[in-house]
Design an enzyme around this catalytic site. Structure first.
Site, PDB file in Angstrom:
ATOM      1  N   PRO A  48      10.731  -7.747  -6.353  1.00 25.81           N
ATOM      2  CA  PRO A  48      10.462  -7.593  -7.782  1.00 25.81           C
ATOM      3  C   PRO A  48      10.208  -6.119  -8.078  1.00 25.81           C
ATOM      4  CG  PRO A  48       8.566  -8.580  -6.642  1.00 25.81           C
ATOM      5  CD  PRO A  48       9.653  -8.412  -5.631  1.00 25.81           C
ATOM      6  N   CYS A  97       0.350  -5.195  -6.814  1.00 25.74           N
ATOM      7  CA  CYS A  97       0.633  -4.010  -7.627  1.00 25.74           C
ATOM      8  C   CYS A  97      -0.539  -3.017  -7.553  1.00 25.74           C
ATOM      9  CB  CYS A  97       0.882  -4.417  -9.077  1.00 25.74           C
ATOM     10  SG  CYS A  97       1.121  -2.974 -10.128  1.00 25.74           S
ATOM     11  N   ASP A 117      10.030  -0.078   3.098  1.00 31.67           N
ATOM     12  CA  ASP A 117      10.842   0.929   3.791  1.00 31.67           C
ATOM     13  C   ASP A 117      12.080   0.393   4.509  1.00 31.67           C
ATOM     14  OD1 ASP A 117       8.793   2.531   2.924  1.00 31.67           O
ATOM     15  OD2 ASP A 117       7.945   2.926   4.905  1.00 31.67           O
ATOM     16  N   GLY A 129      13.459  -3.354  -1.696  1.00 33.46           N
ATOM     17  CA  GLY A 129      13.267  -2.827  -3.050  1.00 33.46           C
ATOM     18  C   GLY A 129      14.080  -1.580  -3.287  1.00 33.46           C
TER      19      GLY A 129
END
Ligand SMILES: Cc1cc2nc3c(=O)[nH]c(=O)nc-3n(C[C@H](O)[C@H](O)[C@H](O)COP(=O)(O)O)c2cc1C
Length: 331
Positions: free
Chosen positions: A18, A102, A206, A228
């Site tokens: 996300p 987050c 990573d 991501g």
């Protein structure tokens, strides 16, 4: 085989992480087309959803072709989270994912996102209540802990599993690290190797080369990789990883013609989804990345990022295709 409840994701699935302002429906659809086995929406505020805030509600849109898709929500208030589960359910995602990772101050300061890592009891309580509220699988994405001195992911993962969480994705950093340093996958592997754990444990942080995905699979023994940043500007990264899994070699990066085709489709999907103005504006950051590395490209890049009308951007894509058709990308 990684299975989230009844959703079979196959052997070592690759999940699109996300990402706010990135993982919207057009981008997710492209990643899916290029091999992502599961995709997640950007995080959606539970408070925004229950206020019917347009921005939050729009993030609930999903295309059939991107399934299985998880809608990610965040918040720290039990009542708001439960009411947003009701709202999210109506849009029929395959999974509801809770963001407990987050690190951004405005989220953390309200006790949401990674802020909840300071109150594991609340984290477990929220998860349990959400599991009871819906028949959809509830999954969690989180970090290793609040800071280096409070890495509790081993215990947290067990407790979340015990209250019915169906999968856990772990970013190998603490909140204090934000995005700095290297992601540490060792604590994630410890969670996976806990004999009590039986839900899928996905590693995150990573994975930006096929080799690192292999490492995560073979050395760390995780159930899948969540990817991501490496997909931003390269939705074909998933395909590159899968090619490497199958052959042990790197596949050719997409040609210029293929990239122009992706850029055209990306822009068209964005316009269809949010209208010309927003579609043109919000897709800019993607298609300029698609052409990274081409020398003397500035003039075209400028046109792409300053044109307000779709027809001008499409015309620039045509020019790029004519002018650079023979350019060979190296990844
Ligand atoms: C632009 C951007 C937006 C992000 N937004 C979210 C989000 O909405 N929800 C979430 O759980 N993580 C979010 N993240 C974190 C990523 O999902 C992921 O955990 C992190 O980038 C590490 O993975 P990577 O190294 O593969 O990028 C975001 C990251 C970036 C770079």
């Amino acid at each position: 085989m990684a299975k989230i409840d009844n959703i079979d994701l196959g052997e070592f699935p690759l999940l699109l992480a996300p990402m706010e302002d990135v993982s919207d429906p057009p981008f997710r659809a492209l990643c899916k087309e290029y091999g992502a086995d599961m995709v997640y929406t950007e995080f959606i505020s539970s408070e925004g959803l229950i206020r019917d805030a347009a921005k939050s509600v729009m993030k609930l849109d999903i295309y059939e072709k991107e399934r299985p898709v998880g809608i990610q929500i965040f918040g720290a208030n039990l009542e708001s989270m439960l009411r947003s589960v009701e709202i999210v359910e109506k849009t029929k995602p395959d999974i509801i994912d809770i963001n407990f990772g987050c690190p951004v101050k405005k989220v953390v300061s309200k006790g949401a996102g990674a802020g909840i890592l300071k109150d594991v009891d609340l984290m477990v309580k929220l998860t349990e209540a959400m599991v009871k509220k819906t028949n959809l699988p509830i999954t969690v994405k989180t970090r290793l802990g609040w800071d280096h001195d409070s890495i509790k992911i081993y215990e947290v993962a067990e407790r979340l599993q015990d209250v019915g969480c169906k999968a856990i994705s772990i970013h190998g950093r603490t909140r204090a690290q934000m995005y700095k340093g290297e992601a540490d996958w060792k604590p994630i592997a410890e969670v996976k190797n806990n004999p009590r754990m039986h839900i899928p444990v996905f590693g995150n942080g990573d994975v930006d080369t096929p080799e690192k995905a292999v490492l995560m699979r073979d050395e760390y023994g995780l159930d899948g990789a969540m990817i991501g940043r490496a997909s931003i500007g390269s939705p074909w990264f998933f395909k590159a990883v899968k090619h490497y899994f199958e052959t042990g070699t790197h596949c050719e990066p997409p040609s210029l013609v293929e990239r122009v085709d992706i850029a055209r489709r990306h822009l068209q999907m964005s316009i269809d989804w949010k209208g010309e103005k927003l579609g043109v504006f919000e897709t800019r950051r993607h298609y300029t990345n698609y052409f990274k590395g081409i020398p003397h490209f500035k003039e075209y890049r400028m046109k792409m990022v300053t044109s307000d009308h779709a027809k001008d951007v499409f015309a620039t894509f045509d020019e790029v295709e004519d002018k650079f058709a023979d350019y060979e990308f190296v990844e």
